[in-house]
Design a protein around this motif. Structure first.
Motif, PDB file in Angstrom:
ATOM      1  N   PHE A 103       7.982   9.488 -10.937  1.00 43.05           N
ATOM      2  CA  PHE A 103       9.416   9.603 -11.178  1.00 43.05           C
ATOM      3  C   PHE A 103       9.978  10.950 -10.729  1.00 43.05           C
ATOM      4  O   PHE A 103      11.066  11.015 -10.159  1.00 43.05           O
ATOM      5  N   LYS A 104       9.250  12.020 -10.996  1.00 42.33           N
ATOM      6  CA  LYS A 104       9.741  13.348 -10.626  1.00 42.33           C
ATOM      7  C   LYS A 104       9.895  13.460  -9.110  1.00 42.33           C
ATOM      8  O   LYS A 104      10.911  13.973  -8.609  1.00 42.33           O
ATOM      9  N   ALA A 105       8.895  12.978  -8.377  1.00 43.21           N
ATOM     10  CA  ALA A 105       8.957  13.027  -6.910  1.00 43.21           C
ATOM     11  C   ALA A 105      10.056  12.118  -6.374  1.00 43.21           C
ATOM     12  O   ALA A 105      10.773  12.480  -5.439  1.00 43.21           O
ATOM     13  N   ALA A 106      10.205  10.934  -6.969  1.00 46.51           N
ATOM     14  CA  ALA A 106      11.246  10.000  -6.523  1.00 46.51           C
ATOM     15  C   ALA A 106      12.631  10.580  -6.766  1.00 46.51           C
ATOM     16  O   ALA A 106      13.536  10.430  -5.929  1.00 46.51           O
ATOM     17  N   LEU A 107      12.810  11.252  -7.896  1.00 47.67           N
ATOM     18  CA  LEU A 107      14.107  11.867  -8.198  1.00 47.67           C
ATOM     19  C   LEU A 107      14.433  12.956  -7.179  1.00 47.67           C
ATOM     20  O   LEU A 107      15.579  13.079  -6.714  1.00 47.67           O
ATOM     21  N   ASP A 112       0.865  -1.174   0.000  1.00 43.39           N
ATOM     22  CA  ASP A 112       0.000   0.000   0.000  1.00 43.39           C
ATOM     23  C   ASP A 112       0.908   1.233   0.000  1.00 43.39           C
ATOM     24  O   ASP A 112       1.183   1.850   1.029  1.00 43.39           O
ATOM     25  N   TYR A 113       1.390   1.586  -1.182  1.00 44.12           N
ATOM     26  CA  TYR A 113       2.438   2.601  -1.302  1.00 44.12           C
ATOM     27  C   TYR A 113       1.915   4.007  -1.052  1.00 44.12           C
ATOM     28  O   TYR A 113       2.681   4.873  -0.631  1.00 44.12           O
ATOM     29  N   LYS A 173       7.622   2.873  -6.983  1.00 41.29           N
ATOM     30  CA  LYS A 173       6.623   1.826  -7.194  1.00 41.29           C
ATOM     31  C   LYS A 173       5.364   2.378  -7.878  1.00 41.29           C
ATOM     32  O   LYS A 173       4.694   1.658  -8.611  1.00 41.29           O
ATOM     33  N   LEU A 174       5.061   3.643  -7.628  1.00 36.79           N
ATOM     34  CA  LEU A 174       3.866   4.268  -8.195  1.00 36.79           C
ATOM     35  C   LEU A 174       4.170   5.027  -9.484  1.00 36.79           C
ATOM     36  O   LEU A 174       3.298   5.715 -10.015  1.00 36.79           O
TER      37      LEU A 174
END
Length: 404
Positions: A281-285, A229-230, A277-278
């Motif tokens: 990409f912008k937020a993960a970067l 549950d990401y 996982k969701l």
């Protein structure tokens, strides 16, 4: 500060897996993919968890329907026969609440953000008690406990005792909780609201209190991550980061400052894993870059940043980042595999681009072959004849001009 093992034992199973099952969940993450795992507390815990089996080896298979389970069938019949006594909390029939003992009125209901204390008894459909806590305290609305509790306790009046019937979706889901709660298990929760008070002022927390509170939120995020549950995992990590980053009127020791930074880095790394996982990409970067600002050599942040860039097709930028991670840990097979995959994809990408440019600009090799063949493709007799005809035409033009 207590060790992570001690913290795990102090947290109610309703909040997260504890004891052996929490360790098994962590071990399952550790054995899944080296850099898909979450940051845990420390190397001692990783050593302790190394001998435990993965989660799927200790969990139970979904329990078949029980034809002889009369108590839950009767409860469901009561719900259907007396609809005025049951509240369908979400309107989908999956979460219901029934008042057993009235409370002190609607005005006494707790508010989101308050710390509430409840008495809890949780049972399976066959009546097996899987949880009892005479004074469970949590922050309402922060997803510190099962969703069924978080959604229903805010509807309780002070002193009210209620029965909550919840499908697995709002409890432990498809994974269950080994060893006592099977996958896809519904729960019956008997809850009494004992107290509600405002949450502590973050500015007045000591360094130790702030670290413990942030770690509890981070561990809850890890629980949601293990449940796949990401979205809720991201919510818990964000709350933990907000706690760590809050201003303070209390002085912290250098060790406490270092611990707070460590919690922040772990939350950001785990946040990046959830965002990846969701496909955010912008937020993960951004999360990876925040980690690398504090720890430029953080291997997990380098690896995840490389994966984010690769997912966006930025192979040229991703490859040197993964090479930097591999240089820090040359024996890591996961980085090796990811780097090899990206190098191949980059080569394929360059071949496609080369072919595209060739089609756009023409084929230089073919043009060169035609140019090389040109002197030999026209016989010298044809050239001599063409020259003679041209000279004759010029002479004829001169004669005509002279006569005129």
């Amino acid at each position: 500060m207590a060790s992570s093992g001690e913290e795990a034992r102090s947290v109610s199973p309703v909040r997260a897996g504890t004891g052996s099952e929490a360790a098994a969940e962590a071990a399952q993450l550790d054995t899944a993919e080296d850099f898909e795992v979450l940051d845990e507390e420390g190397e001692e815990d990783e050593d302790d968890l190394s001998e435990l089996p993965p989660l799927e080896d200790v969990g139970r298979r979904p329990a078949p329907p029980r034809e002889d389970a009369q108590p839950p069938e009767q409860g469901a019949g009561d719900a259907a026969g007396d609809p005025q006594e049951w509240l369908d909390v979400l309107g989908n029939g999956l979460l219901k609440k029934k008042t057993l003992v009235p409370g002190q009125g609607v005005d006494s209901r707790p508010q989101k953000g308050q710390d509430v204390t409840i008495r809890l008894k949780a049972t399976l459909e066959d009546g097996t008690v899987v949880e009892e806590d005479p004074a469970l305290t949590f922050t309402l609305g922060d997803c510190d406990v099962l969703q069924a509790l978080d959604l229903c306790v805010q509807l309780l009046e002070m002193g009210e005792t209620a029965l909550i019937v919840s499908e697995a979706k709002y409890c432990y889901g498809a994974q269950g909780r080994s060893p006592d709660i099977p996958p896809n298990a519904s729960l019956m929760l008997e809850v009494e609201l004992l107290a509600a008070r405002d949450a502590p002022d973050l500015e007045l927390l000591s360094g130790k209190e702030k670290i413990q509170l942030a770690n509890r939120k981070r561990e809850r995020g890890n629980f949601f991550y293990q449940q796949a549950d990401y979205v809720l995992a991201i919510n818990s990590y964000d709350i933990a980061l907000r706690i760590v980053g809050s201003s303070s009127k209390v002085d912290f020791s250098p060790d406490e400052e270092a611990e707070l930074l460590d919690v922040k880095v772990k939350c950001l790394n785990n946040l990046a894993a959830s965002q990846l996982k969701l496909d955010h990409f912008k937020a993960a970067l951004k999360s990876c870059n925040l980690v690398l600002e504090h720890q430029p050599g953080n291997i997990k942040a380098l690896f995840r940043k490389g994966k984010v860039l690769a997912q966006q097709g930025e192979y040229r930028e991703a490859i040197p980042i993964l090479k930097a991670a591999l240089k820090l840990e040359p024996s890591n097979k996961t980085i090796h595999a990811e780097l090899s995959k990206l190098v191949k994809k980059h080569a394929d990408q360059r071949n496609v681009e080369t072919e595209m440019y060739r089609k756009m600009l023409g084929n230089p090799s073919t043009a060169r072959k035609c140019k090389d063949k040109l002197p030999w493709s026209i016989p010298w007799k044809w050239l001599f004849g063409a020259t003679a005809i041209a000279l004759g035409g010029v002479a004829l033009s001169v004669v005509i001009a002279a006569r005129n």
